[in-house]
Each structure stands twice: as C-alpha cells, then as structure tokens.
Enzyme design. Structure first.
Site, PDB file in Angstrom:
ATOM      1  N   GLU A 154       0.790  -1.224   0.000  1.00 39.61           N
ATOM      2  CA  GLU A 154       0.000   0.000   0.000  1.00 39.61           C
ATOM      3  C   GLU A 154       0.828   1.283   0.000  1.00 39.61           C
ATOM      4  O   GLU A 154       0.361   2.304  -0.495  1.00 39.61           O
ATOM      5  CB  GLU A 154      -0.949   0.009   1.213  1.00 39.61           C
ATOM      6  CG  GLU A 154      -2.032  -1.048   1.168  1.00 39.61           C
ATOM      7  CD  GLU A 154      -3.048  -0.833   0.049  1.00 39.61           C
ATOM      8  OE1 GLU A 154      -3.410   0.326  -0.213  1.00 39.61           O
ATOM      9  OE2 GLU A 154      -3.447  -1.829  -0.586  1.00 39.61           O
ATOM     10  N   SER A 202     -54.589 -18.715  32.480  1.00 39.44           N
ATOM     11  CA  SER A 202     -54.475 -19.374  33.784  1.00 39.44           C
ATOM     12  C   SER A 202     -53.149 -19.143  34.487  1.00 39.44           C
ATOM     13  O   SER A 202     -53.005 -19.543  35.647  1.00 39.44           O
ATOM     14  CB  SER A 202     -54.681 -20.878  33.618  1.00 39.44           C
ATOM     15  OG  SER A 202     -55.935 -21.120  33.033  1.00 39.44           O
TER      16      SER A 202
END
Lengths: 757, 131
Positions: free
Chosen positions: A163, A441
C-alpha cells in the site's frame, strides 16, 4: 505582499480548523470502541454439574483449538474422562484470572476433580466469558483493538510493501504519486496514489467523495496528522480502523476483528499467508471476499506476497511456503452484531437506564451479562424444533406460528436465556420483552396464594365449589366463566381446583377473597403493570410479556423473595476497572409459609394436574412446579414453571392473534420440557418454614391419614390448620404408636430430602 | 512549491506542539486476594467465603459482596452465604437489604438455631441503625 499575507492568513484559519478536526477525529477514532457484552463465565470446581461434552462445546465456542500448542494458551485436549485446558488469561471485575493449565475430571454429568498441570487440587477456576455481541457506533462498526506490538511484523511489511512503500520516509503524502494524481485530474480521471496516512484520513469522512477540494483537504489533513503523531501511532490507528468486510449488519474494521472474523484467531497468531490475505482485502473487501470470491482473493493474496518478497521483507522460503498455503478461512457462519440479538436487546435496555447511548457506543465498556449459553441454546433449539413441528401438523399458513422463551435463575433473578421469536438470530420484534399477550391461567397462582395467606379460611384441602358461577357488577357485562372441559365439578379440594385449572372454582375463590387483594398480590409478585380491576382479570384476561410473567413466577420460586430480573452483573472500563455492579437485591414480599403452600400446589399441577405431560420429560424426583395457560380460542399457549435451579416461561401464538388451536399443556409444555430435560435441572425441595407442618392426607376423606392409606399425599399445612380428625383408613390399633414413630421417621426423611444427598 | 509546503508544515508543527496533551495511562489491575484452602466439603465455597471475609475486614465491601454472590450462584441454598451477604450490606449501611438477606438466610437455616439467632441479631442491628 499584503495579498500574500492575507492568503497565508486565510489558509491559516482553514488549516487551524482542519487541525482541530484532525486531532478530534484521530483521538476519537482511536477510542471509538463498542461496548462489548460477555456471557457469564463458566465456573469449574469439583462438584459442578456439567457434562464433558458441554465443557468441550463451550471451549470450542471460545475459539479454543482441540490440540496442544506448547507455550501457548487457548487450547484443550480431551483425555478419556478428563479435559486438559490451557486457559487464556482474562481480567474480570474482581481481578485477573491468570493464564493457566487446568485439568477437569468428569464423573457422569459432573466434574469430580479439578487440578492444575502438576495435579494439585484447585478450588475454583473461571474460564474467560464468551463474547456475545456489542453495542456498536453508528454504522454498526465493530472492532477488536490491537496494539502495534501485537501485530506480526510480516503483516506490517506486507501492508507497507503493497500500500505505501515510502511510509516511513514521507510526510503524509507521496509527491510523485501526487503528481501522477494531479495530471490525472487534468485528464479527467481521479485515481489512487494514496499513502497509508491519506487512506486513514479518508476514513474520517463519512461519505466517499471524489472532488478536487476534498482531495486537497485530505492532503492537508494528512500532513497535519503526520505533524502531530508518530509513524507508529498512525500505523496502529490505521490497523485498527481499516475496513475489511461486512458480516450482515456488522462492519468489520481493523485487523484484530478481521483476524477473528476470517480465521477465528487472534492477530498475533496470523501466518504470513493469512496476513497477506487481509492486506489483499484492503483494496476492496467485497471484491476480494475470500468466502465469496476465493479465486480472486487467492490471486491478489499471492500478488501481495510477491511484492513483499520483491521488497526483501520475506525470504524466498517464506514466500514459497505462503504461496502454497490455501486461504485458510474459517467456515464461521454469519452472526451479525450478535448471535443472541434478543438477549443483547434486553442488556442494552437495562444499560440505557444508567449510561449515555454515546458512551455505550464509543467507550469500549465491557459488560458482563448473565447469559448462560447452554440455557440459551437449549431454549432456541427446543422452540425452533417444536414450532416447526406444530406448523407442519396444523398448516395454518403464513406468517407462521411464533414463540418466546425466558429462562432465569430463580434464586437471584438473573436472566439466563431469552428467545424473541422462532428465528433466534433475527434482530427485530422481541416477543420475550415486547409482546403483551393475555396470560390466562398463568394468573391463577396469584388467586390461590392470596387465599392461602389466610390459613383460618383456606388450606390446600379446603373444599371449593366448582359449580356454575355468575358475576354481576355495575358497568361491566355479566361474567359467567366456563371450564376448559365445559363441565362443572362440584366441591373440589383447593389444590385440585388449581391442579386441574378449574375456572369456575377459581373465579368463586378470587371473588370470595377479594379482587383487590388478588391484584395486590400480583403487584407484590413484581408485576408493575396496572391490571384492570375486573373479575375477569382473575382468569388472566390481562396482558403481560413473557418477561413480566417470569418476574411474577420468580418471586414464587424464590419463596416470596422478590428480586428484579437482571441481565447484567458488572460493567467495567476497557482496561477492567470496575464502573458499576448490578448487585443481587432481594425483598421479602411474602412470609415463608404461604409460599410453601403455593409451591406444593404448583408441584401438584405437575404431579397430578394439567402439567402431567412433563412426566415424559423429567424424572419425578425433580418435583418441578408449574402452570399451564391457554387463552380464549387458544390464541395463546403458555407454560411457566421452575425446578430447584431454573425457571422458564414459554409462550406460543400468532403475531396477528389468530386462534392457534394449541393449548398450554399440549404445545408450550413440551417446549419447556425439552429445554429443562437438556439442562439436567436440580430437584425442587420445599423450603423449611417454622410455621409449617407436613401431614399425610387421605384423599378419599380429606382427613388425616398415614402413608399406608391408599393414594395418601403428604401436604404442608400452616400449624394448627390441618384437619384434627383421623381418616378411617388409619388402623386404629397402631394409631397412637404409629403417629409418634412415623412422625420421627417422616421428619428425618424429609430432612434428608432437603439437605442430604 | 516544495519549500512552500515545507514551510507550511513547519507552521502547523508549531501549532501542533503547543496543543499536544499527554495520553491517558491504563489503570492498574487489582489482583484478587489469595484464597486460603479450607477443609469444608465444598472447597470452592470455602475459598470464596474466606476471600469475602478478608475483603470485608479490609473494608473492600463491593469485592466481598461480589465473592459472596459468586458463591451463591454455586450454592443458592447455603444459609451461611446469605447471612454473610447480609452482614456486608449492614456494613455498607444498606439496612433494608441487610434485613431481607437475613430473612432469606433464615428461610434455608432449618434447624440451625445458632444461625437463626445471628440473623435475628443482624435484623435488630439493621432496625436500630435506621431509627
């Protein structure tokens, strides 16, 4: 002359502004770290109940290799019924756990011995916790921060060779490359020539723009950066900042995270070939994605290797070996920002009460959560399996059946698992915490607990009338609850009314003790939502999330001690400095005695009531307590229950409220049973309470019996509330002696059951 | 052009030097106290209890509480652990928690009347402190 000064002045202001910005960005970037969330660490000690396979699974999840690597940590070796572990070091809230060798010997589903490498007994060891996600900055950028000293030299050399060869010599830009770029401007084609410094600066901008003024600004910023910071600092930031891929919604930034994501290892351990692949991807992580475009990635990796060799940074032998290596990418499935999005969402919500969103996303906080990966996996598997089965059996079309699971530790209120839907990996609607559904319930235990708190009126065997029931009140329509089996059952003992979940009996009981008292009980159990003061609320015509239900049952499971459900234990800084503890808090909401009674009644639900189906999943010794719930037209199927060490709530239903035609007992219970069976739960022993005695009851007469009476059950009573009369089934001759003798024996066996082995 | 830029860079360098700040240094990591091996049945619990006591004696109350909570995750029905945690909360002047935790200890104390008495004393201390 003045014009020149003015120009310098204007540029000076511009440069000064940029200077401030560069430094802010650079400092900010270096420390913009997502909060990292960890599961609970696995504690190993002699006696801990866990199988060898589960320990091996956890080590694999942690990325431990299954072959010894001398001089390194992070591997394990299975040796017959033992596992040798080279544990990595980890800094916990209360101190550092060192890197060390452990050896755990297993005896069935339990660790029988824990020693160090020399065979010396160890009392306790804590493995590092599994990272389970993070709270990410905007754009969901993730990072594993690395220091330059941890990055292998060959990775840096490959990067520089590919790079920016003059990186150590230039002042932020490469004049020759710049000149090339400048001519390309005039030819109309903007192109490369960026140094590492310039690439880093480019990342400070959120949008990729390719204008001349942007180029110029970047150039000045690169020079400023070089003026402020050394090459090493710039390189370190670059290595942590560079974009290297995308994992669903999570952006992979930095070589630390990329090493984990692509190779499943720390950056230190990357080979020459592996690091070359990362460097190859700098140019375009999507184009050179090794999992999608292997050939292209391989070609570019080899180019990186050649350039590095040509620079003389690696030897010919290294080059040849690396070139011959395959890509070596791990087959890790895509996870996104977390494999457990529902749980992470709960953690995030609890954190937001105490922390700024910004700090969570940038300060690199370490969040130690309560997630138990074993419980989580069991819950996910059981829910997915059963939903697939029910969908196939019923074919009710799309969208399919949904569900949610909450698992907690009943003694501490720690949330161990959370599943927010049939696809546990989906980040979206979290039914475990956001769905509000009628509980049916599941509310009944609150009615019975309220009644049992008045021992002069109610015991477990008090007859309750399950005949037709009509409730009239002003401003509300008449209420005439029906039983699930469309029948009425006359006088039944209180415990049977709960075990069989009779609606008429429960409605009568609830209105007799008082609706306001029942609502107060629900509140004391930890439900913060205001329930409507209607009689139908007694039968659960009220909505709650699975998490709220879990809170309600947690208080029951903990013997009346309420602990707020927590998903977090500790928060530390990135370095491990403690910031906050989320301490265990308990509050006694109910006296011990009625809790013993209601727990025994809920054990009855499993032993002989609507939850008998659990017999197919758990041995009777577990003596689990639980309750089924089914709402009108079977839109919601619930099961909530607990053992000695786990509590779970399961909900099933459709998001659009279609009738699911599934009952709690037939559909939710098997999910719960699957989860618990996989976790080898501890038996539920009734707590001892001073004001409680255990009495044998003859179910034929509901009078005092003994263990010889047919079908006799031993039930807890508050002192003085048990029936004084003896049932005819007790043999008269031996009665007196037998009672004394038996009570001693009973006390002993009961004692052993709770405290003995 | 080259000298021009170099001069500018120098200018920025001056600005920069004036504004540089020292980098924050990482906090030192605390070492856990050494656990003394005990002869009790569960050495893991005994070790945690010992280090909790050492921490509490040295005034490191949050660490003491953390060790006790860690032990409670291993043995949630150990009344002694609940009692010790109640004691730490009392020292921290968290009287409501001290009282609740002592009651929790009692719920597992069974026939251990000595422990029940200790819990009772602790509750009285917590109540007296709140008056």
């Amino acid at each position: 002359m003045y014009a020149l000064l003015l120009a310098v002045g204007v540029f000076g202001v511009f440069a000064f502004q940029l200077d401030v910005r560069v430094r802010n960005e650079f400092e900010g970037r270096r420390f913009a770290l997502p909060a990292r969330i960890y599961a609970r660490p696995l504690e190993l000690h002699a006696g801990v109940r866990i199988t060898q396979a589960d320990v091996v699974d956890e080590l694999r999840e942690l990325g431990y290799g299954d072959a010894p690597r001398e001089g390194e940590s992070g591997w394990f070796r299975v040796d017959g019924n033992a596992v040798e572990i080279a544990a990595r070091p980890f800094v916990f809230w209360d101190g550092a756990e060192p890197a060390r060798r452990l050896r755990a010997v297993f005896d069935g589903p339990q660790v029988s011995r824990l020693t160090d490498a020399e065979g010396k007994d160890l009392a306790l060891a804590r493995l590092e916790p599994l990272p389970i996600g993070g709270i990410y900055p905007a754009g969901n950028e993730d990072r594993v921060l690395v220091r330059l000293s941890e990055v292998p030299k060959h990775l840096i050399e490959e990067l520089i060779a590919t790079e920016d060869r003059k990186f150590y010599d230039h002042m932020g830009f490469d004049p020759r490359a710049l000149a090339r770029a400048a001519t390309s401007v005039f030819s109309g084609r903007m192109q490369g020539g960026s140094t590492i410094t310039q690439q880093l600066v480019k990342n400070f901008f959120l949008t990729p723009e390719r204008t001349l003024s942007r180029k110029f600004t970047e150039l000045v910023m690169a020079i400023l950066l070089e003026a402020h910071y050394g090459k090493a600092e710039i390189l370190e930031t670059y290595l942590n900042e560079i974009y290297l891929g995308q994992d669903r919604d999570r952006a992979i930034h930095g070589v630390g995270l990329a090493a984990q994501y692509y190779f499943g290892k720390d950056v230190q351990h990357l080979t020459v070939a592996e690091s070359a692949l990362l460097v190859a991807m700098v140019k375009g992580p999507a184009v050179y994605d090794p999992r999608r475009h292997a050939a292209r990635a391989l070609e570019r990796r080899n180019l990186v290797l050649r350039e590095t060799k040509d620079q003389g940074s690696i030897t010919m032998e290294q080059y040849a070996a690396a070139r011959a290596a395959d890509l070596g990418v791990s087959p890790r499935p895509s996870m996104g920002t977390s494999p457990y999005p529902a749980f992470v969402q709960l953690v995030h919500r609890q954190l937001r009460r105490d922390y700024d969103e910004k700090d969570l996303r940038s300060e690199g906080l370490r969040i130690f959560s309560t997630l138990d990966p074993r419980a989580q996996l069991s819950a996910e598997r059981a829910l997915a399996k059963r939903i697939a089965q029910y969908d196939k059996e019923r074919r009710f079309g799309q969208p399919g059946l949904e569900g949610a699971v909450v698992m907690t530790d009943p003694s501490s209120g720690e949330v161990q698992a959370l599943v927010g839907g049939r696809d546990a990996r989906y980040r979206g609607y979290n039914r475990a915490i956001d769905a509000a559904r009628p509980v049916g319930s599941l509310l009944k235990p609150a009615v019975y607990l309220t009644a049992l708190s008045e021992p002069s009126r109610y015991t477990l065997i008090t007859p309750i009338d399950d005949g037709p029931f009509l409730w009239k009140s002003r401003g509300a329509p008449d209420w005439e609850p029906k039983n699930y089996d469309r029948k009425f059952h006359g006088l039944v003992p209180l415990r049977v009314a709960l075990a069989q979940s009779y609606n008429a009996a429960t409605a009568r009981l609830g209105t007799d003790v008082g609706l306001d008292k029942v609502l107060a009980t629900v509140k004391k159990l930890g439900v913060e939502r205001e329930l409507r003061p209607f009689a139908s609320t007694l039968l659960g015509a009220t909505e709650m999330s699975p998490l709220e239900v879990a809170q309600m049952y947690q208080t029951v499971a903990a013997g009346g001690f309420r602990s707020p459900l927590r998903a977090i234990r500790e928060v530390t800084t990135q370095e491990g400095k403690p910031l906050q503890r989320y301490a265990l808090k308990v509050e006694q909401a109910f006296p011990a005695e009625p809790m013993v009674l209601i727990t025994a009644a809920l054990q009855g639900v499993v032993r002989e009531g609507t939850a008998q189906g659990l017999k197919a999943f758990l041995p009777p010794e577990v003596a689990a307590a639980g309750k089924t719930g089914t709402t009108d037209e079977q839109r919601d199927a619930w099961f909530a229950g607990f053992t000695g060490d786990r509590l779970g709530v399961v909900w099933l239903g459709y998001d659009d409220n279609r009738a699911a035609r599934l009952s709690g007992a037939a559909a939710a219970l098997p999910v719960w049973g699957d989860i618990m069976a996989a976790l080898m739960p501890q038996p539920l022993a009734l707590a001892a309470a001073e004001g409680i005695e255990q009495v044998w009851i003859d179910p034929q007469t509901n009078l005092r019996g003994d263990s010889q009476c047919a079908g006799a059950v031993e039930l807890p009573f508050m002192l003085g509330s048990a029936p004084p009369e003896r049932s005819p089934c007790v043999s008269v001759a031996g009665a007196v002696i037998d009672t004394v003798d038996n009570s001693v024996k009973k006390a002993k066996s009961w004692w052993e059951r709770i405290f003995g082995r | 052009m080259g000298t021009h830029l170099r001069a500018l860079a120098l200018l920025f360098l001056l600005v920069a030097c004036a504004a540089q700040e020292p980098a924050p240094s990482p906090a030192p990591v605390e070492q856990p106290p050494v656990a003394v091996p005990a002869t009790k049945e569960n050495v893991a619990i005994a070790g945690l209890m010992d280090s909790a006591r050492a921490d509490a004696a040295a005034g490191r109350l949050p660490s003491a509480a953390a060790s006790l909570e860690r032990a409670l995750r291993i043995e949630p029905r150990n009344p002694r652990l609940w009692h010790e945690l109640a004691r730490v909360r009392l020292q921290q002047a968290d009287y409501a928690q001290a009282e609740s935790l002592a009651a929790r200890s009692n719920s597992y104390a069974g026939a251990d009347s000595a422990l029940r008495a200790e819990n009772q004393r602790l509750v009285e201390q917590a109540r007296a402190a709140q008056r």
